[in-house]
Design an enzyme around this catalytic site. Structure first.
Site, PDB file in Angstrom:
ATOM      1  N   LYS A  14       0.803  -1.222   0.000  1.00 26.28           N
ATOM      2  CA  LYS A  14       0.000   0.000   0.000  1.00 26.28           C
ATOM      3  C   LYS A  14       0.835   1.271   0.000  1.00 26.28           C
ATOM      4  O   LYS A  14       0.299   2.360  -0.211  1.00 26.28           O
ATOM      5  CB  LYS A  14      -0.931   0.010   1.219  1.00 26.28           C
ATOM      6  CG  LYS A  14      -1.887  -1.175   1.275  1.00 26.28           C
ATOM      7  CD  LYS A  14      -2.837  -1.211   0.084  1.00 26.28           C
ATOM      8  CE  LYS A  14      -3.846  -2.338   0.215  1.00 26.28           C
ATOM      9  NZ  LYS A  14      -4.783  -2.382  -0.939  1.00 26.28           N
ATOM     10  N   LYS A  74       1.394   5.051  -5.249  1.00 24.82           N
ATOM     11  CA  LYS A  74       1.836   3.671  -5.472  1.00 24.82           C
ATOM     12  C   LYS A  74       2.531   3.528  -6.822  1.00 24.82           C
ATOM     13  O   LYS A  74       3.331   2.610  -7.030  1.00 24.82           O
ATOM     14  CB  LYS A  74       0.653   2.711  -5.403  1.00 24.82           C
ATOM     15  CG  LYS A  74      -0.092   2.705  -4.084  1.00 24.82           C
ATOM     16  CD  LYS A  74      -1.153   1.611  -4.080  1.00 24.82           C
ATOM     17  CE  LYS A  74      -2.143   1.757  -2.941  1.00 24.82           C
ATOM     18  NZ  LYS A  74      -3.223   2.695  -3.260  1.00 24.82           N
ATOM     19  N   GLU A 165      -6.372  -2.012 -10.618  1.00 22.51           N
ATOM     20  CA  GLU A 165      -7.366  -1.793 -11.668  1.00 22.51           C
ATOM     21  C   GLU A 165      -7.932  -0.377 -11.592  1.00 22.51           C
ATOM     22  O   GLU A 165      -8.684   0.028 -12.470  1.00 22.51           O
ATOM     23  CB  GLU A 165      -8.496  -2.808 -11.533  1.00 22.51           C
ATOM     24  CG  GLU A 165      -8.068  -4.239 -11.807  1.00 22.51           C
ATOM     25  CD  GLU A 165      -9.204  -5.237 -11.673  1.00 22.51           C
ATOM     26  OE1 GLU A 165      -9.329  -6.104 -12.542  1.00 22.51           O
ATOM     27  OE2 GLU A 165      -9.972  -5.130 -10.681  1.00 22.51           O
TER      28      GLU A 165
END
Length: 217
Positions: A14, A74, A165
């Site tokens: 994360k 990220k 996604e």
């Protein structure tokens, strides 16, 4: 690390340590895992865009704005980011490229074996194109096989990863001119090393019980 330990210990990162970079020799193994992933009838309907520079990651991060901004760090803080793209269709050029490569790799003992492979693969393509009318979705499934291969493989190499996604596909497709190449972006994967802010690294893994997951007959 053995494969079972990797499966049990890996997690979706994360947050990344922006100062740490994955050695290139390790990333070459990840690339090889992607290229050697299994696919239905050896269709290999994928293309992988690798960003290993700040400039490259910034281009991908353009698609992580607005409602997808939670994924921006990220992408930007990771060591490497790969865009997994799927072919929109199995066109003649790709079918012929597959067949020619298989021949170069020595998979056919004679012309009949080559013709049989071609007919068998086209049979599945036509089944999905004209029967199920779901050829694009069928091809996407093959790319997700590559995703799973890369995630597990990275874990065995001690590399953290994040499948995503959550990005604007239209922005990313336009950024790299993918549709013009018969491709569409499908999923992103960041690779790197977790930072202290990666809360998921310390949480216990949670999976349904074996009794709920399997039926043995």
């Amino acid at each position: 690390m053995d494969i079972l330990s990797a499966a049990k210990e890996r997690h979706t990162a994360k947050a990344y340590d922006a100062q740490r970079r994955i050695p290139e020799e390790l990333m070459q193994k990840v690339y090889s895992l992607l290229r050697h992933s299994p696919s239905s009838v050896n269709s290999q309907p994928w293309h992988f865009i690798v960003a290993n520079t700040p400039e490259g990651r910034a281009r991908i991060a353009k698609a992580a704005q607005g409602g997808y901004s939670y994924n921006q760090a990220k992408i930007e803080d990771a060591s490497h980011v790969i865009v997994l793209c799927s072919r929109i269709d199995m066109d003649e050029a790709h079918l012929n490229n597959l067949l020619d490569q298989e021949e170069r790799d020595g998979r056919f003992k004679d012309a009949a074996a080559r013709a049989g492979q071609d007919a068998g693969r086209r049979g599945y393509v036509y089944q999905h194109r004209f029967g199920g009318k779901d050829v694009a979705q069928w091809l996407e499934k093959q790319v997700y096989l590559a995703l799973g291969t890369a995630l597990l493989g990275a874990a065995t190499l001690g590399i953290d990863a994040t499948p995503m996604e959550g990005f604007d596909q239209k922005i990313l497709d336009a950024e790299f001119g993918l549709n013009e190449q018969g491709l569409a972006s499908l999923v992103l994967v960041s690779f790197g090393y977790s930072s202290e802010k990666d809360f998921n690294a310390t949480l216990p893994k949670s999976r349904l019980s074996e009794e709920m997951t399997f039926t043995f007959i």
